[in-house]
Write an enzyme that holds these catalytic residues in place. Sequence first.
Site, PDB file in Angstrom:
ATOM      1  N   LYS A  69       0.847  -1.201   0.000  1.00  0.00           N
ATOM      2  CA  LYS A  69       0.000   0.000   0.000  1.00  0.00           C
ATOM      3  C   LYS A  69       0.878   1.246   0.000  1.00  0.00           C
ATOM      4  O   LYS A  69       1.961   1.243   0.614  1.00  0.00           O
ATOM      5  CB  LYS A  69      -0.885  -0.069   1.253  1.00  0.00           C
ATOM      6  CG  LYS A  69      -1.977   0.982   1.345  1.00  0.00           C
ATOM      7  CD  LYS A  69      -2.849   0.728   2.578  1.00  0.00           C
ATOM      8  CE  LYS A  69      -3.939   1.759   2.758  1.00  0.00           C
ATOM      9  NZ  LYS A  69      -4.799   1.464   3.934  1.00  0.00           N
ATOM     10  N   SER A 144      -9.734   1.509   3.082  1.00  0.00           N
ATOM     11  CA  SER A 144      -8.884   2.279   2.205  1.00  0.00           C
ATOM     12  C   SER A 144      -7.845   1.466   1.428  1.00  0.00           C
ATOM     13  O   SER A 144      -7.301   1.973   0.448  1.00  0.00           O
ATOM     14  CB  SER A 144      -8.152   3.342   3.033  1.00  0.00           C
ATOM     15  OG  SER A 144      -7.291   2.725   3.976  1.00  0.00           O
ATOM     16  N   SER A 168      -9.764  -1.067   7.137  1.00  0.00           N
ATOM     17  CA  SER A 168      -9.226  -0.881   5.784  1.00  0.00           C
ATOM     18  C   SER A 168      -8.532  -2.069   5.143  1.00  0.00           C
ATOM     19  O   SER A 168      -8.219  -2.024   3.961  1.00  0.00           O
ATOM     20  CB  SER A 168      -8.265   0.299   5.764  1.00  0.00           C
ATOM     21  OG  SER A 168      -9.005   1.482   5.689  1.00  0.00           O
TER      22      SER A 168
HETATM   23  N1  GLN Z   1     -13.026   3.602   6.545  1.00  0.00           N
HETATM   24  C1  GLN Z   1     -12.486   3.982   7.801  1.00  0.00           C
HETATM   25  C2  GLN Z   1     -12.119   5.442   7.779  1.00  0.00           C
HETATM   26  O1  GLN Z   1     -12.475   6.068   6.854  1.00  0.00           O
HETATM   27  C3  GLN Z   1     -11.304   3.119   8.138  1.00  0.00           C
HETATM   28  C4  GLN Z   1     -10.108   3.482   7.357  1.00  0.00           C
HETATM   29  C5  GLN Z   1      -8.910   2.677   7.710  1.00  0.00           C
HETATM   30  O2  GLN Z   1      -8.996   1.619   8.327  1.00  0.00           O
HETATM   31  N2  GLN Z   1      -7.771   3.196   7.341  1.00  0.00           N
HETATM   32  O3  GLN Z   1     -11.490   5.966   8.639  1.00  0.00           O
END
Ligand code: GLN
Length: 476
Positions: A69, A144, A168
């Site tokens: 990532k 994400s 994410s």
């Molecule tokens: N979707 C969640 C957020 O927007 C989690 C994101 C993540 O785990 N990085 O914060």
Amino acid sequence: MAELFSLTGHDLLRRIERGEVASSSILDSVFARIDRVDTKVNAVVKVNRQQSDIAPKTGRLAGIPVLVKDNICVKGEETTCSSRILEGFRPPYDATVVKKLKDEGALLIGKANMDEFAFGSSCETSCYGPTRNPWDLERIPGGSSGGSAAAVAADETIMALGSDTGGSIRQPAALCGVVGLKPTYGRVSRYGLIAFASSLDQIGPITKDVEDAALLLGVIAGYDEMDSTSVDVPVPDYTRSLQKDVKGLRIGVPREYFVKGIDPEVEEAVRRGIEVLKELGAKVSEIHLPHTEYAVSTYYIIGPAEASSNLARFDGVQYGYRDKDADNIIDMYVRTRSKGFGAEAKRRILLGTYCLSSGYYDAYYLKALKVRTKIKEDFDEAFRSCDCIITPTSPTPAFKIGEKTGDPLSMYLSDVYTIPANLAGLPAISVPCGFSSEGLPIGLQIMAKPFDEETIFRVAYTFEQATDWHKRKPML
Ligand code: GLN
């Protein structure tokens, strides 16, 4: 014979060992696949084609391509968190996980697309444009770590790393029909992971099956003196937990996770999944996690609060983008941050700064910390009577691109089932457990006690061996 790009890491390792394939052929196959499908999927933001000679020929992942990532630092490789503000930033060092991968002979083939700074559940906030779900290109891959999950599903890499602050790794894994594991907080070093919320972030594997997840976690896990939150407990050989055996295992199913808002097809697939384990000898009982309904609100105080603090360092001075038209330094900060951050990043910075400001700190931030403790205590109590907890990973299958961009609140609800594990620091995996009538993947989440990834692997492996969901591939 099947194309090399379509195989798992453990399968390829056996073939390499038997002398049937060379790692150069695996690389060629994966790069050709990226060239052919990534114009559609947009999962890979940077491809590193010249690294076959730097990897040692030995090691637990020798010759296996891994995509990381874009918030994980790779020395000398542009690392941007899919944000304009980090444009041109080349870290002078490797993240600990990257160093461990290189030491074990893995081939770092490039960087995966993501929501900007990991803020999001759809991979739509990236400065590189959205990643598309390989199962339906009109839909989001989740986020994400949407690039990592879509790339694994589309066979553009053999394995990938993601990061998980509120879901994410698991949510995109569920929506793309692959395996994603968030390890226990402290299990994997975060040194070199560009921080979102430091008390929640964990790096973990996104893979084609459970065996690869066990293999990859075994390589990246362990104490690191460069990360004071990493915990010094021995790393077991996770591949030994890959047993087909859940006899007598106590599974808790929390009533609070099957309420309004869950898609009926998701509920049905997950309940059928639980039945599979029951038939194999597991004991299933209903449990309660009474503070579940406060998890999302708690997370959206703590997450943005920590993010606003972590993002303060991006001011045009040390990293990446700097606005060139400013007359003085204050103006330079303002213009750099105004142009460098996207809308969701700004929303989080505003929310977080507000919650931490004097007068509001006690009312919001401190209160959220107390509720976080309550949520953790719910799990402590539940684990007195069960060995693992099974829930859906995401309340719905993948939604359409653009469907939730205008409504941040409904986007935030995509993580109702994943956020509690981050707040409590628990390990949790998502494994494929079915498909919707529209042909979209559905994921089942297994959570366990801190540092008990072995139980997770055992249950996930047993489930996977008894089902075929992980074997399906999208048509691209
Ligand atoms: N979707 C969640 C957020 O927007 C989690 C994101 C993540 O785990 N990085 O914060």
